[in-house]
Design a protein around this motif. Structure first.
Motif, PDB file in Angstrom:
ATOM      1  N   ALA A 197      19.164  85.391  64.059  1.00 29.53           N
ATOM      2  CA  ALA A 197      19.008  84.507  62.913  1.00 29.53           C
ATOM      3  C   ALA A 197      17.689  84.995  62.056  1.00 29.53           C
ATOM      4  O   ALA A 197      17.727  84.167  61.081  1.00 29.53           O
ATOM      5  N   GLY A 198      16.906  86.052  62.296  1.00 34.19           N
ATOM      6  CA  GLY A 198      15.761  86.159  61.455  1.00 34.19           C
ATOM      7  C   GLY A 198      14.571  85.696  61.920  1.00 34.19           C
ATOM      8  O   GLY A 198      13.524  85.964  61.220  1.00 34.19           O
ATOM      9  N   ALA A 199      14.313  85.094  62.997  1.00 27.54           N
ATOM     10  CA  ALA A 199      12.947  84.580  63.394  1.00 27.54           C
ATOM     11  C   ALA A 199      12.207  85.989  63.996  1.00 27.54           C
ATOM     12  O   ALA A 199      12.941  86.733  64.910  1.00 27.54           O
ATOM     13  N   MET A 200      11.055  85.957  63.615  1.00 27.91           N
ATOM     14  CA  MET A 200      10.268  87.094  63.826  1.00 27.91           C
ATOM     15  C   MET A 200       9.134  87.090  64.816  1.00 27.91           C
ATOM     16  O   MET A 200       8.380  86.046  64.778  1.00 27.91           O
ATOM     17  N   GLY A 201       8.876  88.034  65.375  1.00 24.54           N
ATOM     18  CA  GLY A 201       7.541  88.261  66.082  1.00 24.54           C
ATOM     19  C   GLY A 201       7.433  87.663  67.357  1.00 24.54           C
ATOM     20  O   GLY A 201       8.222  86.540  67.617  1.00 24.54           O
ATOM     21  N   GLN A 202       6.210  87.427  67.781  1.00 24.82           N
ATOM     22  CA  GLN A 202       5.742  86.756  68.783  1.00 24.82           C
ATOM     23  C   GLN A 202       5.694  85.301  68.683  1.00 24.82           C
ATOM     24  O   GLN A 202       5.735  84.642  69.711  1.00 24.82           O
TER      25      GLN A 202
END
Length: 345
Positions: free
Chosen positions: A198-203
């Protein structure tokens, strides 16, 4: 009439036998593959046309051509992202069965280990932002298993695919523009911008809009690197919580008992009462004792499952965690893990 019936039976049997022949089955399979391939080609052509239209729109909005060339250099259609968006799983568990899965013993142990490993940095950030470090670690653990699983989807491809799909085009186009801004500002290279379907990024699993609002360049290297920099990851999470009303003088909530006759229409995050008011309605600690004697706290009663399941008294920080992810199960998992860090067994 009997002869006709027999003849039709023979024809049907013959058809079944022909379908059962390896050559016939292979032919049908090949035909199916061709149809699927043709359909896929059509989708990909429409997708490519959509990408070109997006580029034109982005240029008109002021993005640099070189940014777009880099961002869309290897853009691809993610059928898997569309499938996951349309078929998101629904919880069929209760909190009593969900929590041991979300926070198994090994994760609680690892959370304490990670807290101690980064304690000096976490304490510094916690003091600066007014957020207890154990909650930063708990969010980190629940979201990405302490940074070990941040997602393997190319963010630009995922967002472009979901915008192209059309069901929530406005939302995903907005996220895509924010992703382009992040790339143009030099925070991450497009090929390194990985995340969830869904495009959620990174830690921290920030959507691009959350990144733009809350990400922090804590280590001062000129980039807000929520993928690799522990300082940026922790400070970004703390900044998010601070910005949505976090209080460092209270916890997230507590599991409580309610009487059998409790009016469940009062179990709503919009219903705020003092601890004394809830106690007067029969709400107690889990051991049956009185609630804390504090007059500066208002709370809500939350019943994620039913009256026979877990019941929580939710403080302001519960509301803040709900801003991060609007799921009572998510909030309960983060709160539970934070408690395990605070009170290790």
């Amino acid at each position: 009439m009997k002869k006709l019936t027999t003849l039709s039976s023979v024809v049907a049997l013959t058809s079944q036998l022909l379908l059962a022949l390896p050559g016939t089955a292979i032919a049908h399979e090949e035909e199916s593959k061709k149809e699927h391939s043709h359909e896929q080609q059509q989708i990909e052509q429409k997708f490519n046309d959509y990408v070109e239209a997006l580029k034109e729109e982005a240029i008109a909005s002021g993005y640099k051509p070189e940014t777009l060339e880099r961002a869309f250099a290897d853009v691809e259609y993610y059928q898997r992202a569309v499938e996951l968006d349309k078929n998101q799983p629904e919880f069929k568990l209760t909190l009593d069965t969900y929590l041991p899965r979300a926070v198994p013993e090994w994760k609680a142990d690892k959370a304490l280990e990670k807290y101690r490993e980064h304690e000096q940095l976490l304490e510094k950030i916690g003091q600066e932002y007014g957020v207890q470090p154990r909650f930063i670690v708990a969010l980190w653990g629940i979201e990405t298993n302490f940074g070990s699983f941040t997602g393997g989807f190319k963010v630009v491809s995922a967002l472009t695919t979901l915008a192209f799909d059309g069901r929530r085009e406005a939302f995903f186009k907005k996220q895509l523009w924010e992703a382009l801004t992040i790339i143009e500002d030099g925070h991450i290279k497009p090929e390194q911008m990985k995340g969830s379907w869904a495009g959620a990024m990174g830690q921290t699993q920030f959507m691009p809009s959350s990144f733009m609002s809350y990400a922090v360049d804590y280590d001062g290297d000129g980039r807000k690197d929520i993928w690799n920099s522990h300082g940026d990851v922790f400070a970004s999470a703390a900044n998010y919580l601070k910005s949505v009303g976090w209080r460092d003088d209270v916890t997230w909530g507590r599991q409580v008992q309610i009487p059998a006759e409790f009016d469940t229409t009062l179990a709503d995050l919009d219903v705020k009462k003092t601890l004394q008011d809830w106690q007067a309605l029969g709400v107690t600690r889990m051991d049956g004792s009185d609630l804390p004697n504090r007059t500066d706290i208002k709370a809500s009663v939350v019943i994620p499952d039913d009256k026979q399941g877990r019941v929580y008294l939710a403080y302001a920080n519960y509301d803040a965690l709900m801003r991060w992810n609007r799921s009572h199960y998510f909030v309960a998992a983060v709160g539970y893990l934070s408690d395990r860090i605070r009170f290790p067994r």
